[in-house]
Design a protein around this motif. Structure first.
Motif, PDB file in Angstrom:
ATOM      1  N   ALA A  76       0.840  -1.207   0.000  1.00 18.63           N
ATOM      2  CA  ALA A  76       0.000   0.000   0.000  1.00 18.63           C
ATOM      3  C   ALA A  76       0.874   1.257   0.000  1.00 18.63           C
ATOM      4  O   ALA A  76       0.572   2.237  -0.694  1.00 18.63           O
ATOM      5  N   THR A  77       1.956   1.215   0.761  1.00 17.77           N
ATOM      6  CA  THR A  77       2.835   2.389   0.824  1.00 17.77           C
ATOM      7  C   THR A  77       3.479   2.652  -0.537  1.00 17.77           C
ATOM      8  O   THR A  77       3.533   3.790  -1.009  1.00 17.77           O
ATOM      9  N   VAL A  78       3.968   1.587  -1.162  1.00 17.05           N
ATOM     10  CA  VAL A  78       4.580   1.730  -2.486  1.00 17.05           C
ATOM     11  C   VAL A  78       3.537   2.204  -3.497  1.00 17.05           C
ATOM     12  O   VAL A  78       3.807   3.100  -4.308  1.00 17.05           O
ATOM     13  N   ALA A 192       8.906  -5.963 -17.035  1.00 17.66           N
ATOM     14  CA  ALA A 192       8.451  -6.500 -15.742  1.00 17.66           C
ATOM     15  C   ALA A 192       7.764  -5.409 -14.911  1.00 17.66           C
ATOM     16  O   ALA A 192       7.119  -5.701 -13.900  1.00 17.66           O
ATOM     17  N   LEU A 193       7.905  -4.154 -15.343  1.00 16.56           N
ATOM     18  CA  LEU A 193       7.261  -3.048 -14.620  1.00 16.56           C
ATOM     19  C   LEU A 193       5.755  -3.067 -14.859  1.00 16.56           C
ATOM     20  O   LEU A 193       5.301  -3.343 -15.973  1.00 16.56           O
ATOM     21  N   ILE A 194       4.996  -2.768 -13.812  1.00 20.91           N
ATOM     22  CA  ILE A 194       3.535  -2.756 -13.946  1.00 20.91           C
ATOM     23  C   ILE A 194       2.971  -1.458 -13.345  1.00 20.91           C
ATOM     24  O   ILE A 194       3.675  -0.719 -12.659  1.00 20.91           O
ATOM     25  N   SER A 195       1.698  -1.216 -13.624  1.00 21.63           N
ATOM     26  CA  SER A 195       1.024  -0.080 -13.008  1.00 21.63           C
ATOM     27  C   SER A 195       0.826  -0.370 -11.528  1.00 21.63           C
ATOM     28  O   SER A 195       0.544  -1.514 -11.160  1.00 21.63           O
ATOM     29  N   PRO A 196       0.951   0.664 -10.690  1.00 22.73           N
ATOM     30  CA  PRO A 196       0.872   0.410  -9.246  1.00 22.73           C
ATOM     31  C   PRO A 196      -0.428  -0.263  -8.801  1.00 22.73           C
ATOM     32  O   PRO A 196      -0.426  -1.057  -7.848  1.00 22.73           O
ATOM     33  N   GLU A 197      -1.546   0.029  -9.500  1.00 22.20           N
ATOM     34  CA  GLU A 197      -2.809  -0.558  -9.046  1.00 22.20           C
ATOM     35  C   GLU A 197      -2.860  -2.077  -9.263  1.00 22.20           C
ATOM     36  O   GLU A 197      -3.719  -2.765  -8.712  1.00 22.20           O
ATOM     37  N   LEU A 198      -1.922  -2.604 -10.061  1.00 24.91           N
ATOM     38  CA  LEU A 198      -1.894  -4.051 -10.307  1.00 24.91           C
ATOM     39  C   LEU A 198      -1.023  -4.796  -9.282  1.00 24.91           C
ATOM     40  O   LEU A 198      -0.950  -6.023  -9.292  1.00 24.91           O
ATOM     41  N   LEU A 199      -0.350  -4.051  -8.419  1.00 23.31           N
ATOM     42  CA  LEU A 199       0.526  -4.679  -7.412  1.00 23.31           C
ATOM     43  C   LEU A 199      -0.316  -5.454  -6.400  1.00 23.31           C
ATOM     44  O   LEU A 199      -1.245  -4.893  -5.806  1.00 23.31           O
ATOM     45  N   GLU A 200      -0.016  -6.727  -6.226  1.00 25.84           N
ATOM     46  CA  GLU A 200      -0.823  -7.610  -5.377  1.00 25.84           C
ATOM     47  C   GLU A 200       0.090  -8.515  -4.571  1.00 25.84           C
ATOM     48  O   GLU A 200       1.112  -8.960  -5.083  1.00 25.84           O
ATOM     49  N   PRO A 201      -0.281  -8.841  -3.332  1.00 20.49           N
ATOM     50  CA  PRO A 201       0.522  -9.842  -2.614  1.00 20.49           C
ATOM     51  C   PRO A 201       0.405 -11.195  -3.304  1.00 20.49           C
ATOM     52  O   PRO A 201      -0.622 -11.493  -3.913  1.00 20.49           O
ATOM     53  N   LEU A 202       1.456 -11.978  -3.213  1.00 19.68           N
ATOM     54  CA  LEU A 202       1.455 -13.329  -3.759  1.00 19.68           C
ATOM     55  C   LEU A 202       0.689 -14.217  -2.774  1.00 19.68           C
ATOM     56  O   LEU A 202       1.218 -14.642  -1.758  1.00 19.68           O
ATOM     57  N   TYR A 203      -0.580 -14.455  -3.067  1.00 27.84           N
ATOM     58  CA  TYR A 203      -1.395 -15.261  -2.157  1.00 27.84           C
ATOM     59  C   TYR A 203      -1.070 -16.736  -2.330  1.00 27.84           C
ATOM     60  O   TYR A 203      -1.141 -17.253  -3.428  1.00 27.84           O
ATOM     61  N   LEU A 204      -0.721 -17.395  -1.251  1.00 21.16           N
ATOM     62  CA  LEU A 204      -0.479 -18.825  -1.352  1.00 21.16           C
ATOM     63  C   LEU A 204      -1.587 -19.606  -0.673  1.00 21.16           C
ATOM     64  O   LEU A 204      -1.709 -20.798  -0.822  1.00 21.16           O
ATOM     65  N   GLN A 205      -2.389 -18.932   0.089  1.00 25.41           N
ATOM     66  CA  GLN A 205      -3.389 -19.615   0.890  1.00 25.41           C
ATOM     67  C   GLN A 205      -4.505 -18.623   1.147  1.00 25.41           C
ATOM     68  O   GLN A 205      -4.254 -17.450   1.368  1.00 25.41           O
ATOM     69  N   LYS A 206      -5.724 -19.118   1.096  1.00 25.94           N
ATOM     70  CA  LYS A 206      -6.824 -18.228   1.446  1.00 25.94           C
ATOM     71  C   LYS A 206      -6.699 -17.817   2.906  1.00 25.94           C
ATOM     72  O   LYS A 206      -6.312 -18.620   3.759  1.00 25.94           O
TER      73      LYS A 206
END
Lengths: 221, 221
Positions: A76-78, A192-206
């Motif tokens: 969120a900060t980034v 490899a650069l993306i728009s900031p709104e596409l930044l997501e944690p790598l979910y491994l588990q619900k």
């Protein structure tokens, strides 16, 4: 090219800055939550190198796997900084940065972090290549995988589960380091650069909340 | 136990702080001299962790081998802080801290830094043990030594001299890191502590000034 890199996936806040003339790497571990420390650490670092947020060209951000609340704070900060100045972001898989702490190890590097009972978050690297993508596995599966390796070393807060089948990394190499984030940022291709709104944690588990929500839905699996 | 660790033997200022609840490691490289940056970096770090110089129990200090002017700045600053509050200091051999960047390397670690023409400052480590004490050697001697090793990796600004006989460490592991200084401080015995006035750079070679001075003396060797 001015790079600011952040990782909050582990108990350490890793914060790196790099341009043509200055490199500053800060790795901070304390008892306060990342949310209470990160903004002030970023301000301290940028003030020391005399650079403003608007001057940063690329924001690199660790996306996990790791503690979800900490990750959310970092991401969120980034996102906030990048959106404010219409800059791109670079998602960095935190376990890849962590594996670089052992980059001089000639064998397989296994990252094993605690998950729910009987399971571990695991990924494997060899010669800087990912040979097992970050995911959640049964402990027995990981053990079998390790037994198939030639010279495994395990890193992460679940490493002691595998003390009988692999070497264990020393304690002081347990946290993601800012140096590695910046190194990855330097060697990443531009696409490899993306728009900031596409930044997501790598979910491994619900999350527990998601599982409970689904349980309450009719016809849930 | 509050530890503050400083190393200025390489182009990077390594500055670490550690106590029971907080650890902060800063590795800074810039274009200004260490003398222009170190005091302000120490102030920034201590202010961030909310600790004052008088609260520090042990000052650890890299004593080289390395650039003499940089070393003098680090040592003098540490002496100043320790004398002001009557604290002990811990001398840390900088090449030992540097070798820890490769602590997961199973073979011999050779630190090779530029010296006068035909010579290199060299030391070797294996399994965290020093197997060749820091000294100045002819390049040919070091080459012979390396050829006697099973699996050597060379680190340092003179590493390219040995590209044909050993693996070379990656660029981003070239500088002493604050994490390693603090790790050494944690594992050092209490009797390794000395009075600040005894802190001295590890001289491997007479300075040009000293050589010229001796040349001017009658009966000099």
């Amino acid at each position: 090219m001015k790079i600011l890199a952040v990782d909050t996936s582990s108990p350490t806040i890793a914060l790196g800055y790099s341009d043509e003339t200055q490199h500053m790497f800060v790795n901070y571990t304390g008892s306060k939550n990342h949310s209470a420390v990160l903004a002030s650490l970023i301000r301290t670092l940028l003030s020391f190198v005399k650079v403003q947020v608007r001057d940063i060209d690329i924001f690199a951000c660790g996306i996990g796997p790791g503690g979800l609340t900490g990750l959310r704070v970092g991401i969120a900060t980034v996102q906030g900084m990048a959106i404010a100045h219409e800059k791109k972001v670079l998602p960095v898989v935190s376990s890849q940065a962590l594996a670089m702490n052992l980059s001089s190890w000639s064998g397989e590097i296994v990252i094993a972090r605690k998950a729910r009972s009987g399971y571990v978050y695991t990924s494997c690297y060899h010669d800087n290549e990912c040979i097992l993508k970050p995911s959640i596995y049964a402990i027995s599966q990981v053990r079998e995988k390790i037994l198939s390796f030639k010279k495994p070393m395990v890193l992460g807060d679940a490493k002691s589960l595998f003390a009988d089948v692999a070497e264990l990394a020393p304690r002081y190499l347990e946290n993601v380091r800012a140096e590695n984030l910046v190194e990855i940022a330097h060697s990443s291709p531009e696409d490899a650069l993306i728009s900031p709104e596409l930044l997501e944690p790598l979910y491994l588990q619900k999350s527990i909340a998601e599982i409970n929500f689904e349980k309450r839905q009719p016809f849930s699996s």
